[in-house]
Design a protein around this motif. Structure first.
Motif, short mmCIF file in Angstrom:
data_model
loop_
_atom_site.label_atom_id
_atom_site.label_comp_id
_atom_site.label_asym_id
_atom_site.label_seq_id
_atom_site.Cartn_x
_atom_site.Cartn_y
_atom_site.Cartn_z
N ASP A 115 0.81 -1.22 0.00
CA ASP A 115 0.00 0.00 0.00
C ASP A 115 0.84 1.27 0.00
O ASP A 115 0.28 2.37 0.09
CB ASP A 115 -0.92 0.00 1.23
CG ASP A 115 -1.95 -1.12 1.19
OD1 ASP A 115 -2.34 -1.51 0.07
OD2 ASP A 115 -2.35 -1.61 2.26
N TYR A 116 2.16 1.15 -0.10
CA TYR A 116 3.01 2.35 -0.10
C TYR A 116 2.83 3.10 -1.43
O TYR A 116 3.05 2.53 -2.50
CB TYR A 116 4.47 1.98 0.08
CG TYR A 116 4.77 1.26 1.37
CD1 TYR A 116 4.37 1.81 2.59
CD2 TYR A 116 5.46 0.05 1.39
CE1 TYR A 116 4.65 1.16 3.78
CE2 TYR A 116 5.75 -0.60 2.58
CZ TYR A 116 5.34 -0.05 3.77
OH TYR A 116 5.61 -0.69 4.95
N PRO A 117 2.49 4.41 -1.38
CA PRO A 117 2.24 5.16 -2.63
C PRO A 117 3.44 5.97 -3.10
O PRO A 117 3.30 6.87 -3.93
CB PRO A 117 1.11 6.11 -2.20
CG PRO A 117 1.43 6.42 -0.77
CD PRO A 117 2.09 5.19 -0.19
N PHE A 118 4.63 5.66 -2.59
CA PHE A 118 5.77 6.56 -2.76
C PHE A 118 6.19 6.76 -4.21
O PHE A 118 6.64 7.85 -4.58
CB PHE A 118 6.97 6.05 -1.94
CG PHE A 118 6.63 5.72 -0.52
CD1 PHE A 118 5.77 6.53 0.21
CD2 PHE A 118 7.16 4.60 0.10
CE1 PHE A 118 5.44 6.23 1.51
CE2 PHE A 118 6.86 4.28 1.40
CZ PHE A 118 5.98 5.09 2.12
N PHE A 119 6.09 5.73 -5.04
CA PHE A 119 6.54 5.89 -6.42
C PHE A 119 5.59 6.78 -7.21
O PHE A 119 6.04 7.67 -7.95
CB PHE A 119 6.66 4.53 -7.10
CG PHE A 119 7.16 4.61 -8.52
CD1 PHE A 119 8.51 4.73 -8.77
CD2 PHE A 119 6.28 4.58 -9.59
CE1 PHE A 119 8.98 4.83 -10.08
CE2 PHE A 119 6.74 4.67 -10.89
CZ PHE A 119 8.09 4.80 -11.13
N HIS A 120 4.30 6.56 -7.09
CA HIS A 120 3.32 7.34 -7.85
C HIS A 120 3.05 8.70 -7.23
O HIS A 120 2.57 9.60 -7.92
CB HIS A 120 2.02 6.55 -7.98
CG HIS A 120 2.18 5.22 -8.65
ND1 HIS A 120 2.46 5.11 -10.00
CD2 HIS A 120 2.13 3.96 -8.17
CE1 HIS A 120 2.56 3.82 -10.32
NE2 HIS A 120 2.36 3.11 -9.23
N ASP A 121 3.36 8.86 -5.95
CA ASP A 121 3.13 10.13 -5.26
C ASP A 121 4.32 10.42 -4.34
O ASP A 121 4.22 10.29 -3.12
CB ASP A 121 1.83 10.04 -4.44
CG ASP A 121 1.45 11.38 -3.81
OD1 ASP A 121 1.93 12.42 -4.30
OD2 ASP A 121 0.69 11.37 -2.82
N PRO A 122 5.46 10.83 -4.92
CA PRO A 122 6.68 11.02 -4.11
C PRO A 122 6.53 11.96 -2.93
O PRO A 122 7.13 11.70 -1.87
CB PRO A 122 7.69 11.54 -5.14
CG PRO A 122 7.22 10.98 -6.44
CD PRO A 122 5.72 11.00 -6.36
N PRO A 123 5.76 13.08 -3.02
CA PRO A 123 5.64 13.93 -1.82
C PRO A 123 5.05 13.21 -0.62
O PRO A 123 5.24 13.65 0.52
CB PRO A 123 4.70 15.05 -2.29
CG PRO A 123 4.95 15.15 -3.77
CD PRO A 123 5.15 13.73 -4.21
N TRP A 249 13.81 10.34 -13.52
CA TRP A 249 12.96 10.06 -12.38
C TRP A 249 13.59 10.47 -11.05
O TRP A 249 12.89 10.99 -10.17
CB TRP A 249 12.60 8.57 -12.35
CG TRP A 249 11.37 8.25 -13.14
CD1 TRP A 249 10.43 9.13 -13.59
CD2 TRP A 249 10.93 6.95 -13.55
NE1 TRP A 249 9.43 8.48 -14.27
CE2 TRP A 249 9.72 7.14 -14.26
CE3 TRP A 249 11.44 5.67 -13.41
CZ2 TRP A 249 9.01 6.07 -14.81
CZ3 TRP A 249 10.74 4.61 -13.96
CH2 TRP A 249 9.54 4.80 -14.65
N PHE A 250 14.88 10.22 -10.87
CA PHE A 250 15.50 10.52 -9.58
C PHE A 250 15.40 12.00 -9.22
O PHE A 250 14.94 12.34 -8.12
CB PHE A 250 16.95 10.05 -9.56
CG PHE A 250 17.69 10.40 -8.30
CD1 PHE A 250 17.38 9.78 -7.10
CD2 PHE A 250 18.69 11.37 -8.30
CE1 PHE A 250 18.05 10.11 -5.92
CE2 PHE A 250 19.36 11.71 -7.14
CZ PHE A 250 19.03 11.07 -5.95
N PRO A 251 15.81 12.94 -10.08
CA PRO A 251 15.67 14.35 -9.67
C PRO A 251 14.22 14.80 -9.59
O PRO A 251 13.86 15.54 -8.68
CB PRO A 251 16.45 15.11 -10.76
CG PRO A 251 16.53 14.18 -11.91
CD PRO A 251 16.54 12.80 -11.35
N LEU A 252 13.37 14.34 -10.53
CA LEU A 252 11.99 14.85 -10.56
C LEU A 252 11.11 14.22 -9.49
O LEU A 252 10.09 14.81 -9.11
CB LEU A 252 11.39 14.63 -11.95
CG LEU A 252 12.10 15.35 -13.09
CD1 LEU A 252 11.34 15.19 -14.39
CD2 LEU A 252 12.28 16.83 -12.77
#
Length: 354
Positions: A115-123, A249-252
């Motif tokens: 359930d971790y949303p970190f990739f699709h929603d980094p903030p 992806w890493f910087p953005l």
């Protein structure tokens, strides 16, 4: 929880990132050693038992690598009748491919099958952040494996791996990565840490897989066309994915979240400058290695390279010529091992020949 933000472009990253950094500098009237010491005492949570466990696991990785090389990788290279120079380097790539495949697969599981949303929603990595918050067990396992492996890698790069043109930068990379992992765990920035590791491990998988196919092109005294084709395809996908994962992806995703979104969710977030400085150093090293990739592609296009090879490797003949030139200029005497062509690794004479 707020709706996911659309991924920014480079322009928005530079404007908001610079604005946040500049605002944080202006608002930090008491920045210095005393503030850092106080922030560490109030926010860092890292026990000696955890440090000891990580150190023991690092020793375990070293012992496991030695056993795997002696009992599995080296006998397999002899069975395949690889060329001596390829047989000497194959165990290193096989070991790294094994680890990074496992670690990246586990990262895929965490980011896409939980359930971790970190990739699709980094903030979201900073939503509900609290000092001393509990680290989920599945993320703690990933941190233990990665932190201990990079502790092992510092030793391995200096004393076990083949010495390359970028080995000093590689050592710096391992130190920066180990520091980021340890401090992000202590300050409970583990959510963003998982995203950083995922975006970097994929390139190591492709790199080591491609290098193994380069080593296996000539075995048993026969040239194998299939390995040549696979190494060419691997080189192409590695070059593209390096830019996509580490320079797009890493910087953005990560730098935007750490530079801008972190202050939106947690004003006066601890060690803001320290972590962003290390992440920027990591970005610069990614750009540095991308220049090697561009150099390789340029050599192929200009016909200077007829087959895929690692441009970071020292050329044996050039090394001998340079050594002879230095001997002539300085009047130094070469050790007998060098005259006989014994392979050098990290400046030490090894009993294996090219």
């Amino acid at each position: 929880m707020p709706a996911p933000e659309p991924m920014p472009g480079y322009g928005l990253l530079l404007r908001r990132g610079y604005g946040s950094l500049a605002g944080a500098v202006r608002g930090c009237g008491d920045c210095g050693w005393e503030l850092a010491r106080r922030s560490w005492a109030e926010n860092a949570h890292l026990g000696w038992a955890e440090v000891l466990l990580c150190g023991l696991c690092a020793l375990g990785w070293t012992a496991l690598r030695c056993a795997a090389v002696r009992c599995l990788f080296r006998p397999f290279g002899e069975w395949c009748n690889l060329q001596p120079k390829d047989a000497a380097k194959m165990p290193e790539s096989a070991w790294k491919l094994l680890f990074y495949t496992l670690s990246w697969s586990y990262g895929i599981y965490l980011l896409f099958f939980t359930d971790y949303p970190f990739f699709h929603d980094p903030p979201s990595v900073f939503y509900d952040w609290k000092k001393g918050m509990d680290v989920p067990t599945d993320i703690a396992i990933a941190y233990l494996l990665q932190c201990s492996f990079y502790g092992h890698s510092i030793y391995a790069t200096a004393y076990m791996d083949t010495w390359r043109k970028d080995s000093v930068v590689m050592l710096l990379h391992h130190v920066v990565t180990l520091t980021l992992i340890a401090f992000s765990y202590a300050f409970r920035y583990h959510n963003v840490g998982i995203l950083v590791l995922f975006l970097h491990d994929v390139n190591d998988v492709q790199l080591e897989f491609t290098k193994l196919n380069v080593y296996f092109k000539h075995r048993g005294g026969v040239y194998h066309r299939l390995n040549e084709v696979i190494s060419n395809i691997g080189c192409l996908t590695f070059s593209i994915s390096w830019f996509w994962f580490r320079l797009y992806w890493f910087p953005l995703k990560v730098l935007y979240a750490t530079c801008y979104s972190s202050l939106q969710s947690v004003p006066n977030i601890p060690f803001y400058f320290f972590f962003n400085a290390l992440l920027l150093v990591l970005t610069l090293m990614n750009i540095y290695w991308f220049l090697y990739i561009v150099l390789f592609v340029a050599k192929v296009l200009m016909g200077q390279m007829q087959e895929v090879n690692d441009v970071r490797e020292y050329d044996v003949e050039d090394t001998k010529k340079t050594t002879r030139a230095k001997k002539k200029e300085a009047g130094l005497r070469l050790p007998s091992a060098l005259k006989e062509g014994v392979h050098l690794k990290n400046g030490l004479v090894k009993d294996k020949r090219l």
